[in-house]
Design an enzyme around this catalytic site. Structure first.
Site, PDB file in Angstrom:
ATOM      1  N   GLY A 137      51.471  52.138  20.565  1.00  0.00           N
ATOM      2  CA  GLY A 137      51.004  53.453  21.020  1.00  0.00           C
ATOM      3  C   GLY A 137      49.488  53.603  20.969  1.00  0.00           C
ATOM      4  O   GLY A 137      48.750  52.643  20.847  1.00  0.00           O
ATOM      5  N   TYR A 138      49.061  54.853  21.072  1.00  0.00           N
ATOM      6  CA  TYR A 138      47.647  55.242  21.220  1.00  0.00           C
ATOM      7  C   TYR A 138      47.029  54.445  22.378  1.00  0.00           C
ATOM      8  O   TYR A 138      46.132  53.630  22.204  1.00  0.00           O
ATOM      9  CB  TYR A 138      46.841  55.083  19.928  1.00  0.00           C
ATOM     10  CG  TYR A 138      45.772  56.141  19.898  1.00  0.00           C
ATOM     11  CD1 TYR A 138      46.087  57.474  19.666  1.00  0.00           C
ATOM     12  CD2 TYR A 138      44.445  55.832  20.190  1.00  0.00           C
ATOM     13  CE1 TYR A 138      45.122  58.468  19.712  1.00  0.00           C
ATOM     14  CE2 TYR A 138      43.479  56.816  20.243  1.00  0.00           C
ATOM     15  CZ  TYR A 138      43.830  58.132  19.999  1.00  0.00           C
ATOM     16  OH  TYR A 138      42.878  59.108  20.049  1.00  0.00           O
ATOM     17  N   SER A 150      43.177  49.860  20.491  1.00  0.00           N
ATOM     18  CA  SER A 150      43.383  51.178  19.872  1.00  0.00           C
ATOM     19  C   SER A 150      42.469  51.333  18.665  1.00  0.00           C
ATOM     20  O   SER A 150      42.079  52.439  18.304  1.00  0.00           O
ATOM     21  CB  SER A 150      44.837  51.341  19.438  1.00  0.00           C
ATOM     22  OG  SER A 150      45.694  51.127  20.545  1.00  0.00           O
ATOM     23  N   GLN A 188      49.199  36.123  18.964  1.00  0.00           N
ATOM     24  CA  GLN A 188      50.474  36.870  18.998  1.00  0.00           C
ATOM     25  C   GLN A 188      51.337  36.414  20.183  1.00  0.00           C
ATOM     26  O   GLN A 188      52.544  36.203  20.055  1.00  0.00           O
ATOM     27  CB  GLN A 188      50.182  38.366  19.095  1.00  0.00           C
ATOM     28  CG  GLN A 188      51.386  39.215  19.454  1.00  0.00           C
ATOM     29  CD  GLN A 188      51.121  40.698  19.324  1.00  0.00           C
ATOM     30  OE1 GLN A 188      51.068  41.206  18.221  1.00  0.00           O
ATOM     31  NE2 GLN A 188      50.963  41.408  20.431  1.00  0.00           N
ATOM     32  N   HIS A 220      47.011  48.930  27.824  1.00  0.00           N
ATOM     33  CA  HIS A 220      48.449  49.237  27.804  1.00  0.00           C
ATOM     34  C   HIS A 220      48.928  49.667  29.191  1.00  0.00           C
ATOM     35  O   HIS A 220      50.004  49.280  29.643  1.00  0.00           O
ATOM     36  CB  HIS A 220      48.739  50.391  26.835  1.00  0.00           C
ATOM     37  CG  HIS A 220      48.470  50.084  25.394  1.00  0.00           C
ATOM     38  ND1 HIS A 220      47.470  50.708  24.672  1.00  0.00           N
ATOM     39  CD2 HIS A 220      49.083  49.232  24.537  1.00  0.00           C
ATOM     40  CE1 HIS A 220      47.497  50.257  23.429  1.00  0.00           C
ATOM     41  NE2 HIS A 220      48.437  49.354  23.330  1.00  0.00           N
TER      42      HIS A 220
END
Ligand code: PAF
Length: 280
Positions: free
Chosen positions: A31-32, A186, A153, A37
């Site tokens: 989120g944020y 973020s 990641q 995103h």
């Protein structure tokens, strides 16, 4: 756009979509949202998927003393942005929905999890692999979308998907940057105006390393020295600066294949990461 809170709800939604012939594209996030995103969501929608976006600040990937508690959260803002970017559904579970009392199973990816952020943040990739594996099992997407900014990641998730025979195609989307080159994150919201200026050192160091390789330097150690020198700036504290083989994150002495330059540094209280793939 619907907002779903439980695993049962999201499963029912996905079953309904499949019955109508849809293919599911998952965008896992904490989120944020920023433009990076939104790009993941647009890529998923543009490829014809029904776009399921998860928002979950995953406690198992934060170490003691890290920013789990203060990680920025704003669902109303995120929902508006996701809708504009074409998301079909937001999956926003509580921690107890994902990790109910008695929870005891974790996914440990060996090799690519080690070193770099894996050394600086013990347990981080175990938490990432665990939650992403759970999201894949819950949503059962045909494809999942991740940003290149989190290079290690992505390698961990690809390894996990291959090793565990998870039937999901992993799409990696190039890092979205601010106009001056700072990678969108973020965590950039933590930076003061002065730290925001200092944070540019990461991208500038990467560009310096890239120029060296493009001008013929093939010794990884020489490029790493240049990266470290590029990060010796006021307000910036080096975590790591490394050159690895882009395809598998293997350490190299001589750069013979496409390379990835990876840096992590503290700017004030904020740890930032960035990377650049350099073709040779
Ligand atoms: O990159 C992130 O935002 C997170 O690590 C992820 C992949 C959503 C897992 O919590």
């Amino acid at each position: 756009m619907e907002i779903l809170r439980t695993i049962t709800e999201v499963r029912e939604y996905v079953v309904g979509q499949r019955a109508r012939g849809a293919r599911i594209g998952l965008v896992p996030t904490m989120g944020y949202f920023h433009a990076g995103h939104l790009e993941l969501m647009r890529r998923a929608g543009g490829a014809g998927y029904t776009v399921v976006v998860s928002i979950f600040v995953n406690p198992t990937q934060f170490g003691p003393g890290e920013d789990y508690e203060r990680y920025p959260r704003d669902l109303a803002r995120d929902a508006q942005m996701a809708q504009t970017a074409g998301a079909d559904v937001l999956f926003v579970p509580e921690a107890a929905e994902m990790y109910p009392s008695g929870y005891g199973t974790y996914v440990q990816v060996e090799g690519v999890s080690e070193g770099l952020c894996g050394a600086a943040r013990p347990g981080h990739f175990r938490g990432v692999a665990t939650v992403v594996c759970k999201l894949f099992n819950i949503v059962q997407p045909e494809a999942a979308f991740f940003g290149q900014k989190d290079y290690q990641q992505v390698m961990v998730i690809k390894r996990m998907a291959a090793d565990l025979n998870l039937p999901v195609a992993i799409t990696v989307v190039p890092t979205v940057r601010e106009a001056d080159g700072l990678a969108m994150s973020s965590r950039n919201t933590y930076l003061s105006p002065e730290e925001r200026r200092q944070a540019l050192a990461l991208y500038q160091a990467l560009r310096l390393g890239e120029r060296l390789i493009k001008s013929g330097e093939r010794r990884a150690a020489a490029v790493e020295t240049a990266l470290r020198e590029g990060l010796q700036k006021p307000g910036v504290r080096l975590d790591y600066a490394e050159v690895r083989r882009a395809g598998d994150l293997a350490r190299v002495e001589v750069i013979e294949d496409d390379a990835v330059l990876l840096v992590a540094a503290w700017v004030g209280q904020t740890r930032l990461i960035d990377n650049l793939v350099v073709g040779v």
